[in-house]
Structures are given as C-alpha cells and as structure tokens.
Design an enzyme around this catalytic site. Sequence first.
Site, PDB file in Angstrom:
ATOM      1  N   LYS A 236      -9.794  -7.567  -6.008  1.00 19.40           N
ATOM      2  CA  LYS A 236      -8.706  -7.200  -5.089  1.00 19.40           C
ATOM      3  C   LYS A 236      -8.469  -8.251  -4.011  1.00 19.40           C
ATOM      4  CE  LYS A 236      -9.332  -2.366  -5.903  1.00 19.40           C
ATOM      5  NZ  LYS A 236      -8.934  -1.016  -5.616  1.00 19.40           N
TER       6      LYS A 236
ATOM      7  N   LYS B 206      -5.410   9.534  -9.316  1.00 18.53           N
ATOM      8  CA  LYS B 206      -4.123  10.174  -9.590  1.00 18.53           C
ATOM      9  C   LYS B 206      -4.291  11.455 -10.396  1.00 18.53           C
ATOM     10  CE  LYS B 206      -2.470   5.476  -9.616  1.00 18.53           C
ATOM     11  NZ  LYS B 206      -2.341   4.272 -10.466  1.00 18.53           N
TER      12      LYS B 206
ATOM     13  N   GLU C 225      -9.625  -2.985   4.997  1.00 13.75           N
ATOM     14  CA  GLU C 225      -8.168  -2.950   5.163  1.00 13.75           C
ATOM     15  C   GLU C 225      -7.838  -1.945   6.244  1.00 13.75           C
ATOM     16  OE1 GLU C 225      -6.086  -1.705   1.592  1.00 13.75           O
ATOM     17  OE2 GLU C 225      -6.358  -3.660   0.686  1.00 13.75           O
TER      18      GLU C 225
ATOM     19  N   HIS D 192      -8.654   9.756  -4.156  1.00 15.81           N
ATOM     20  CA  HIS D 192      -8.002   8.491  -4.489  1.00 15.81           C
ATOM     21  C   HIS D 192      -7.736   8.325  -5.977  1.00 15.81           C
ATOM     22  CE1 HIS D 192      -8.768   7.515  -0.370  1.00 15.81           C
ATOM     23  NE2 HIS D 192     -10.065   7.476  -0.525  1.00 15.81           N
TER      24      HIS D 192
HETATM   25  P1  ADP Z   1      -8.392   1.840  -7.118  1.00  9.96           P
HETATM   26  O1  ADP Z   1      -8.268   0.484  -7.727  1.00  9.96           O
HETATM   27  O2  ADP Z   1      -9.796   2.294  -6.993  1.00  9.96           O
HETATM   28  O3  ADP Z   1      -7.477   2.845  -7.750  1.00  9.96           O
HETATM   29  P2  ADP Z   1      -6.468   1.299  -4.983  1.00  9.96           P
HETATM   30  O4  ADP Z   1      -6.597   0.096  -4.151  1.00  9.96           O
HETATM   31  O5  ADP Z   1      -5.431   1.283  -6.057  1.00  9.96           O
HETATM   32  O6  ADP Z   1      -7.888   1.658  -5.600  1.00  9.96           O
HETATM   33  O7  ADP Z   1      -6.201   2.565  -4.056  1.00  9.96           O
HETATM   34  C1  ADP Z   1      -6.216   3.876  -4.567  1.00  9.96           C
HETATM   35  C2  ADP Z   1      -5.682   4.853  -3.543  1.00  9.96           C
HETATM   36  O8  ADP Z   1      -6.473   4.803  -2.341  1.00  9.96           O
HETATM   37  C3  ADP Z   1      -4.271   4.561  -3.057  1.00  9.96           C
HETATM   38  O9  ADP Z   1      -3.291   5.081  -3.915  1.00  9.96           O
HETATM   39  C4  ADP Z   1      -4.266   5.263  -1.705  1.00  9.96           C
HETATM   40  O10 ADP Z   1      -4.160   6.665  -1.844  1.00  9.96           O
HETATM   41  C5  ADP Z   1      -5.659   4.972  -1.187  1.00  9.96           C
HETATM   42  N1  ADP Z   1      -5.639   3.733  -0.383  1.00  9.96           N
HETATM   43  C6  ADP Z   1      -5.996   2.497  -0.794  1.00  9.96           C
HETATM   44  N2  ADP Z   1      -5.856   1.601   0.200  1.00  9.96           N
HETATM   45  C7  ADP Z   1      -5.394   2.269   1.268  1.00  9.96           C
HETATM   46  C8  ADP Z   1      -5.033   1.899   2.609  1.00  9.96           C
HETATM   47  N3  ADP Z   1      -5.152   0.651   3.047  1.00  9.96           N
HETATM   48  N4  ADP Z   1      -4.576   2.878   3.426  1.00  9.96           N
HETATM   49  C9  ADP Z   1      -4.458   4.155   3.002  1.00  9.96           C
HETATM   50  N5  ADP Z   1      -4.791   4.561   1.772  1.00  9.96           N
HETATM   51  C10 ADP Z   1      -5.252   3.649   0.901  1.00  9.96           C
END
Ligand code: ADP
Length: 457
Positions: A119, A239, A202, A237
């Site tokens: 990432k 879906k 983040e 987190h």
């Molecule tokens: P993964 O690769 O584990 O699926 P992601 O980076 O795609 O992780 O994030 C998954 C979910 O986590 C996002 O859809 C959101 O709900 C939450 N999330 C991730 N980063 C943030 C952030 N900076 N602020 C708020 N929610 C976040």
Amino acid sequence: MKQFSKILVANRGEIAIRICRACTELGIRTVAIYTEEDKLSLHRYKADEAYQIGEGKGPVEAYLDVDSIIEVALRTECDAIHPGYGFLSESEALARACERAGITFIGPRPEHLDMFGDKVSARKVAMEAQIPVVPGSDGPVNLNQAREFAARIGYPVILKAVSGGGGRGMRVVHHEAELAEAFNRASSEAQASFGSAGVYVEKYIDSPKHIEVQILGDTHGNLVHLFERDCSIQRRHQKVVEIAPALIAPALREKICSTAVQLMKHAGYVNAGTVEFLLAKNGEFYFIEVNPRVQVEHTITELITGIDIVQAQIRVAEGYPLGSEEIGISTQDDVHMHGYAIQCRVTTEDPENGFLPDTGRIITYRSAAGFGIRLDTGNGFTGARVLPYYDSLLVKVSAFGLTFQKAANKMARALQEFRIRGVKTNIPFLSNVIHHPVFLSGQCDVSFIDNHEELFR
Ligand code: ADP
C-alpha cells in the site's frame, strides 16, 4: 493474437467455477486443481480436467504452491493460468514463474503486482500521478514515528499493514493513549497474516463512502473504466453488500472514474483492476489502494454494463485490443451502464453468535431464482460440506433492477426465498440491511453497520 486452448484455474470455490464458465463459453478447455480436503468440492467437477495437488501440504498451502501449480499447467499443456481472487492472485512469484514457463498469467504485469501489492508503494504511484491520497506517513513507521505523525496530523488515525488486505492488520486509534497497544496488535497481525510486520499511518476519515472504479486495460495502451461500485456496507472493514453504480451525482461519478483512469494510465496498467477511494462527507475523495485482480463484487458491474469481465481478462491476455470484436470497447463511449445492481455476500456465519463461521453438511439448500437474480456459488447445494479451512462465502446473490428501489425489492425477495439448513447463514442479517431505511436512501457510509444495532436483531 494468441488463441488459448486450455486454461488452468488456480483457485477453488465460486470464483473457480465463474472462470470455468467464462472459458467454456469461449470454447477454451479448463483444468482445475483441488486439495485432498476439497476432493468433493464442486469446482473440480465444473472443469474439463481436475488434478489433486499438494498432498501433505495442508488445505490452504496447497493452493499457494507455485511450483506444483506450474507443474500441473505444463503437464496438462495449458496456455494460461487464471488466479481468480485471493490465494495467488496478487503473487508476483506466480506471474514470474508463468513467464519463465512460457505460460500466460491472466492478470497485470509482474511489475504492477509489485507496485500495487504494497500500500505504501501504491500511494507513491498515486502521488506521482497527481491523484489525491489520504494524508499518511511516507512509509512504514515504528511506534515513535507513528506517535509523531499522529500528533502532527491529529487523531483519529488508522494503522495499516503495508502488505495488508481483507480488512486485516488495521487499527483505528482515537487517542494517543491507545496508540502503543494498537500499534503492537496491528504489526503482529500484519506479521501473522502477511509475513511482514510493516505498518504505516493514515489520517482516519470520518465515516466516508467506499467507492471503487473497475478498470480494464489492454496490452496496446488502451484503458477504460466500467463505472464504479459503492462498497460502503462493511463489517470489520470487510465488504458485505455492494451496489453499482453508486448513488452519487453524475459530475462526481465522472470525476472519480476519470481520476481512476488517470492513475492506471500513468501506471501503464494491463488487464482488470480496481482503484479504491474514500469519499469524505465534504465531497473530497482520496485514493486508498489498487486491487490488481478480479474482485468478488465484479458481478454487479457485469450486470449494469453487460461486459463479461472474466472473458475480457482472457481476451486481453491473449493480446486482443479492447476495440477488437472480441471485446468491443473501442473508446470509453462504448461502455454504457443501465439500471442498478446489488450484491449480497451470503456467508456461513452465524449473526446470532458474533458471526462465528459455521461448518458442516448442508442438509437443505433451496436457492432463489427468477428474473434479475444472479447466483455465484461454490458449495451451495444439498449435501455439500462447508469446510473450516476456507473463507465462509457460500453464495453471492446479485439482483438487477431498472431503479435502485427495484433492485432492492428483488434482492429482498431473493433472500426471502432461500432455505438453507444444516449450517447457519447471515441471510437474516443481510435481509435487515436491505430493508433498512438508510440503505434504501442510498446514504450508507462505512460506519452504517456499526451504527445500527438493530441490524443484528
Ligand atoms: P484492505 O486492503 O484490507 O481491504 P483498505 O485499505 O482497502 O484495506 O480499506 C478497507 C476499508 O477500511 C475501507 O473501505 C474503509 O472502510 C476503511 N478505511 C481504510 N482506510 C481508511 C481511512 N484512512 N479512514 C477511514 N476508513 C478507512
């Protein structure tokens, strides 16, 4: 242009079957792989040939064993390997091993897997492409650096595993007092799940929507988007329910989709991929990551665009340009959307028992059916065994309607029609989501499930 005559499907369950179906329609033969534990699983019977792999290796490890998979592909004279999602789908090692063996990897180039597999490096690429990213640390941090960064940017923050996925290795931190413990947990979870303890920080965006754009690129430099999906309905987190298109204004859609195209063109991306964004309440959106593979929720994009994403992946891997008759997308204007689609992930998890995965034999399985309902399943049939080793996805139910309300009505009806006995499922929970007024208003953000206890009753 190559013409594949046989493809090895390096996966199991519903996505393996989905890929076999795409191949069969194209007149391409399929080879399945399965483990000892999976010897009664349906995916092996949906392929033209099937071979057991990884004896003595363990039920998951076998599907991660690049050498044996390449060996089966060579022995059975496969032209290509489709990795699906999960397992080896983002494995640069598999993509490179395919290259060495003269087999086509159906996916992006190894350098894209490298670029987007981590990432932090994905954020760097997005910044180079002038795409807005969530404010975050430049790279992996130690506890002190995390503390300094959070103090500068302000709480709340989110700690994320550099190589994370599937919602694991993430911790939201609201106050400095919680930071040390959260940091240790995030990095040990990262180490355990992804073999690397690297964690970065983040800014935590308050209750955003998760909006992602489906991309398709060919090997000739053409690249389009297939519109977006709203995947805000998440638990831990991950879906749970997805919608296409998102219920957002056309001008915002255009901006998000063209931003995704800008990033992927900058990366020279090839094949299917997804660019994920968080859409904040003030209308600003930020890049979070790229998934360089087909995703679980690709089905709903197929329903609104009519484009078979898995077949497009195969044609692109054969070398066809997007504009060829085989794919039929000469320009972005050839991609149309129509109506609304909703997908529910029916899992063998018990909502009354903390969503604990349930396993065992399915003694009754009667599915929904009818106009506008699409079902993708691996082990959804009477007599199937739900195994404890693999993810708990039982069937993906996708509903299509000309309006969002009609798609929701269809989904509600479909969920009601299911009769599954022998294992617990999350259907009652999904049904609560689909009937919920906030869901029906299209206003769900990522905190929807956490903020509505009544969904669990
Ligand atoms: P993964 O690769 O584990 O699926 P992601 O980076 O795609 O992780 O994030 C998954 C979910 O986590 C996002 O859809 C959101 O709900 C939450 N999330 C991730 N980063 C943030 C952030 N900076 N602020 C708020 N929610 C976040």
